[in-house]
Design a protein around this motif. Structure first.
Motif, mmCIF file in Angstrom:
data_model
loop_
_atom_site.group_PDB
_atom_site.id
_atom_site.type_symbol
_atom_site.label_atom_id
_atom_site.label_comp_id
_atom_site.label_asym_id
_atom_site.label_seq_id
_atom_site.Cartn_x
_atom_site.Cartn_y
_atom_site.Cartn_z
ATOM 1 N N ALA A 298 0.824 -1.204 0.000
ATOM 2 C CA ALA A 298 0.000 0.000 0.000
ATOM 3 C C ALA A 298 0.866 1.266 0.000
ATOM 4 C CB ALA A 298 -0.936 -0.004 1.207
ATOM 5 N N LEU A 299 2.024 1.184 0.661
ATOM 6 C CA LEU A 299 2.907 2.355 0.754
ATOM 7 C C LEU A 299 3.847 2.500 -0.442
ATOM 8 C CD1 LEU A 299 3.965 2.074 4.525
ATOM 9 C CD2 LEU A 299 2.346 3.706 3.529
ATOM 10 N N LEU A 300 3.918 1.473 -1.280
ATOM 11 C CA LEU A 300 4.916 1.438 -2.348
ATOM 12 C C LEU A 300 4.881 2.638 -3.306
ATOM 13 C CD1 LEU A 300 7.199 -0.095 -3.778
ATOM 14 C CD2 LEU A 300 5.438 -1.350 -5.058
ATOM 15 N N PRO A 301 3.711 3.077 -3.794
ATOM 16 C CA PRO A 301 3.718 4.131 -4.821
ATOM 17 C C PRO A 301 4.471 5.394 -4.421
ATOM 18 C CG PRO A 301 1.558 3.118 -4.694
ATOM 19 C CD PRO A 301 2.351 2.576 -3.534
ATOM 20 N N TRP A 302 4.303 5.843 -3.199
ATOM 21 C CA TRP A 302 5.020 7.058 -2.795
ATOM 22 C C TRP A 302 6.241 6.750 -1.933
ATOM 23 C CZ3 TRP A 302 5.741 8.360 2.305
ATOM 24 C CH2 TRP A 302 4.932 7.720 3.251
ATOM 25 N N GLY A 303 6.172 5.697 -1.116
ATOM 26 C CA GLY A 303 7.295 5.357 -0.243
ATOM 27 C C GLY A 303 8.513 4.904 -1.040
ATOM 28 N N GLY A 304 8.298 4.085 -2.080
ATOM 29 C CA GLY A 304 9.413 3.617 -2.900
ATOM 30 C C GLY A 304 10.108 4.750 -3.617
ATOM 31 N N ALA A 305 9.311 5.664 -4.193
ATOM 32 C CA ALA A 305 9.897 6.799 -4.903
ATOM 33 C C ALA A 305 10.636 7.727 -3.943
ATOM 34 C CB ALA A 305 8.797 7.562 -5.639
ATOM 35 N N LEU A 306 10.090 7.896 -2.735
ATOM 36 C CA LEU A 306 10.733 8.758 -1.740
ATOM 37 C C LEU A 306 12.094 8.208 -1.338
ATOM 38 C CD1 LEU A 306 10.524 11.165 0.269
ATOM 39 C CD2 LEU A 306 9.463 9.561 1.876
ATOM 40 N N LEU A 307 12.174 6.893 -1.166
ATOM 41 C CA LEU A 307 13.409 6.272 -0.695
ATOM 42 C C LEU A 307 14.454 6.117 -1.793
ATOM 43 C CD1 LEU A 307 11.878 3.466 1.562
ATOM 44 C CD2 LEU A 307 13.111 5.491 2.341
ATOM 45 N N PHE A 308 14.025 5.712 -2.980
ATOM 46 C CA PHE A 308 14.976 5.331 -4.019
ATOM 47 C C PHE A 308 14.970 6.241 -5.237
ATOM 48 C CE2 PHE A 308 13.702 1.415 -1.783
ATOM 49 C CZ PHE A 308 14.933 1.004 -1.316
ATOM 50 N N GLY A 309 14.076 7.219 -5.275
ATOM 51 C CA GLY A 309 13.981 8.071 -6.456
ATOM 52 C C GLY A 309 13.053 7.480 -7.489
ATOM 53 N N THR A 310 13.067 6.174 -7.653
ATOM 54 C CA THR A 310 12.163 5.424 -8.524
ATOM 55 C C THR A 310 11.583 4.274 -7.722
ATOM 56 O OG1 THR A 310 13.488 5.951 -10.475
ATOM 57 C CG2 THR A 310 11.956 4.093 -10.660
ATOM 58 N N ALA A 311 10.273 4.127 -7.746
ATOM 59 C CA ALA A 311 9.649 3.073 -6.947
ATOM 60 C C ALA A 311 10.045 1.698 -7.475
ATOM 61 C CB ALA A 311 8.128 3.224 -6.977
ATOM 62 N N PRO A 312 10.414 0.758 -6.597
ATOM 63 C CA PRO A 312 10.680 -0.612 -7.037
ATOM 64 C C PRO A 312 9.461 -1.227 -7.709
ATOM 65 C CG PRO A 312 11.419 -0.283 -4.778
ATOM 66 C CD PRO A 312 10.619 0.924 -5.149
ATOM 67 N N ASP A 313 9.690 -2.197 -8.578
ATOM 68 C CA ASP A 313 8.606 -2.846 -9.315
ATOM 69 C C ASP A 313 7.663 -3.572 -8.346
ATOM 70 O OD1 ASP A 313 7.802 -3.877 -12.229
ATOM 71 O OD2 ASP A 313 7.657 -5.557 -10.830
ATOM 72 N N LEU A 314 6.347 -3.420 -8.566
ATOM 73 C CA LEU A 314 5.350 -4.029 -7.695
ATOM 74 C C LEU A 314 5.494 -5.546 -7.667
ATOM 75 C CD1 LEU A 314 2.802 -3.965 -5.934
ATOM 76 C CD2 LEU A 314 1.447 -3.928 -8.058
ATOM 77 N N LEU A 315 5.712 -6.157 -8.830
ATOM 78 C CA LEU A 315 5.845 -7.609 -8.898
ATOM 79 C C LEU A 315 7.042 -8.098 -8.081
ATOM 80 C CD1 LEU A 315 4.903 -10.294 -10.088
ATOM 81 C CD2 LEU A 315 6.327 -9.830 -12.096
ATOM 82 N N ALA A 316 8.159 -7.351 -8.154
ATOM 83 C CA ALA A 316 9.343 -7.730 -7.379
ATOM 84 C C ALA A 316 9.070 -7.619 -5.886
ATOM 85 C CB ALA A 316 10.526 -6.851 -7.763
ATOM 86 N N VAL A 317 8.377 -6.576 -5.466
ATOM 87 C CA VAL A 317 8.073 -6.390 -4.045
ATOM 88 C C VAL A 317 7.182 -7.521 -3.543
ATOM 89 C CG1 VAL A 317 6.830 -4.922 -2.407
ATOM 90 C CG2 VAL A 317 8.415 -3.901 -4.044
ATOM 91 N N ILE A 318 6.158 -7.878 -4.313
ATOM 92 C CA ILE A 318 5.285 -8.990 -3.916
ATOM 93 C C ILE A 318 6.086 -10.288 -3.854
ATOM 94 C CG2 ILE A 318 3.313 -10.399 -4.615
ATOM 95 C CD1 ILE A 318 2.066 -7.850 -5.775
ATOM 96 N N GLY A 319 6.994 -10.476 -4.810
ATOM 97 C CA GLY A 319 7.844 -11.667 -4.813
ATOM 98 C C GLY A 319 8.731 -11.742 -3.592
ATOM 99 N N TRP A 320 9.308 -10.597 -3.185
ATOM 100 C CA TRP A 320 10.157 -10.586 -1.988
ATOM 101 C C TRP A 320 9.336 -10.838 -0.722
ATOM 102 C CZ3 TRP A 320 14.849 -11.698 -2.557
ATOM 103 C CH2 TRP A 320 15.655 -11.163 -3.565
ATOM 104 N N ILE A 321 8.091 -10.365 -0.698
ATOM 105 C CA ILE A 321 7.215 -10.665 0.436
ATOM 106 C C ILE A 321 6.954 -12.172 0.502
ATOM 107 C CG2 ILE A 321 4.881 -10.361 1.364
ATOM 108 C CD1 ILE A 321 4.982 -7.491 0.172
#
Length: 401
Positions: A298-321
């Motif tokens: 849920a936090l990925l769209p803005w949290g990922g961009a805030l931390l890394f400049g570009t949000a990590p891929d949603l599929l990769a994040v779900i895979g890591w979970i």
């Protein structure tokens, strides 16, 4: 009540270590880009790999064996120093010879590898006495010193991979020093060279070292495969997704450390009762992973961009979970089986699922599949290993015990 405090301390100590790793990798990504993060991830992965080797060979052995016996204590010291020195020199040499790092950065990397291994052993010695809150304190000291090194370097003229690796090394060295002060009096001693303990430590520790070595080795191999078959930037993007999921991973790792020590200390309960406890732990850890993972998505769209400049891929994040959930389903069973003397069998199953994972990842990449499917491939192989440990090792033990 003390058990709950220890469990919370285990989560807190793992959380502090994960926070340090998370923050430093975010800073690397923001200042050196995804190429820099890819190189740092490979180097940091080697540090974690060597720490895992030391933790299995020495750390688990000192929890299970009679660590205050002079012969065993001497053997533990010999293995600790030997692993740290040999791994540090070898890592620096290979990193420099391969061209991944320049000579000075490779030397700093080697120092970081050695200090990282020794600091992990200091953590395990504190854990052996259930001193998880003290572990959190030395992890905080490591984090604070690393941030100070980074901050002073930034003010002095710039950040580089050398600076970030130097910050990690300095932080680990500070943690070792503070840990020596915080050790209980009965643990604060060294012995001279004594014969007779090397075989005892080796026979138990080699299998645990192999098992502890497998997961960081797998991640290191995966990073290298992605770098060779895709690009260093792709490795950085994939690593960003893993770092983003770190809050879920830390809780699993912290409670798993507590469970291993707890299983080892509690020899009075029957194996069937411990297996039921492991089942409950798996259910709790997987449920916790799902809840925290959903929040992170849920936090990925803005949290990922805030931390890394570009949000990590949603599929990769779900895979890591999913991969974190698979760790939650594996580790309690592996810890219980190892405490019960089946460490060799556990290693065999984990080695098999590691080879399977590398095969899955290679197949995905060679077939031209998206790099973001890699974590899901790792999760699929890992969950098979957890099921194997429970049904092929623990259930037969309960039936025959």
């Amino acid at each position: 009540m003390s058990g709950k405090r220890s469990a919370l301390g285990a989560i807190g100590s793992q959380g502090m270590q994960a926070l340090a790793s998370f923050t430093i990798q975010v800073l690397v990504a923001r200042t050196l880009g995804f190429d820099g993060l890819g190189a740092f991830a490979i180097a940091y992965g080697v540090m974690v790999l060597v720490a895992g080797l030391a933790s299995g060979m020495v750390g688990d052995s000192l929890v299970v064996l009679e660590r205050r016996t002079p012969a065993v204590r001497s053997a533990l010291q010999q293995f600790a120093l030997g692993i740290a020195v040999v791994a540090g020199v070898l890592s620096a040499t290979l990193a420099g010879a391969s061209g991944l790092l320049d000579a000075s950065t490779a030397a700093m990397f080697g120092a970081g590898v050695a200090f990282f291994a020794l600091e992990e052993l200091m953590r395990r010695l504190l854990m052996a006495g259930m001193g998880f809150w003290r572990v959190m304190l030395i992890d905080f000291a490591s984090f604070a010193v690393a941030l100070l090194v980074i901050a002073f370097s930034a003010l002095a003229g710039g950040l580089s991979l050398f600076v970030f690796l130097g910050a990690v090394a300095a932080g680990q060295l500070a943690a070792i020093g503070l840990g020596a002060v915080l050790l209980p009096r009965e643990e604060r001693f060294v012995v001279g060279f004594v014969r007779g303990g090397v075989g005892t430590v080796f026979r138990y520790g080699i299998w645990r070292a192999g098992q502890q070595f497998l997961r960081p080795a797998l991640l290191t191999v995966v990073r290298l495969l992605v770098t060779v078959l895709a690009s260093l930037a792709a490795t950085g993007l994939l690593e960003a997704g893993r770092v983003f999921v770190a809050p879920a991973t830390l809780a699993v790792s912290g409670l798993s450390s507590y469970l291993f020590v707890s299983f080892a200390r509690d020899s009075s309960k029957l194996l069937a009762e411990k297996l039921r406890r492991a089942d409950r732990a798996v259910t709790t850890l997987v449920g916790l992973t799902v809840v925290v993972g959903a929040l992170l998505v849920a936090l990925l769209p803005w949290g990922g961009a805030l931390l890394f400049g570009t949000a990590p891929d949603l599929l990769a994040v779900i895979g890591w979970i999913a991969y974190t959930a698979s760790i939650a389903a594996v580790t309690p069973y592996g810890a219980l089986a190892a405490v019960g003397g089946k460490q060799a069998a556990v290693f065999g199953i984990r080695a098999a699922d590691t080879v399977l994972a590398i095969g899955f990842v290679s197949a995905v990449l060679l077939a031209g599949g998206d790099v973001q499917w890699v974590p899901a491939a790792l999760a699929a192989a890992s969950i098979l290993g957890g099921l194997g440990i429970r049904w092929l090792i623990l259930v037969p033990l309960v039936k025959t015990g």
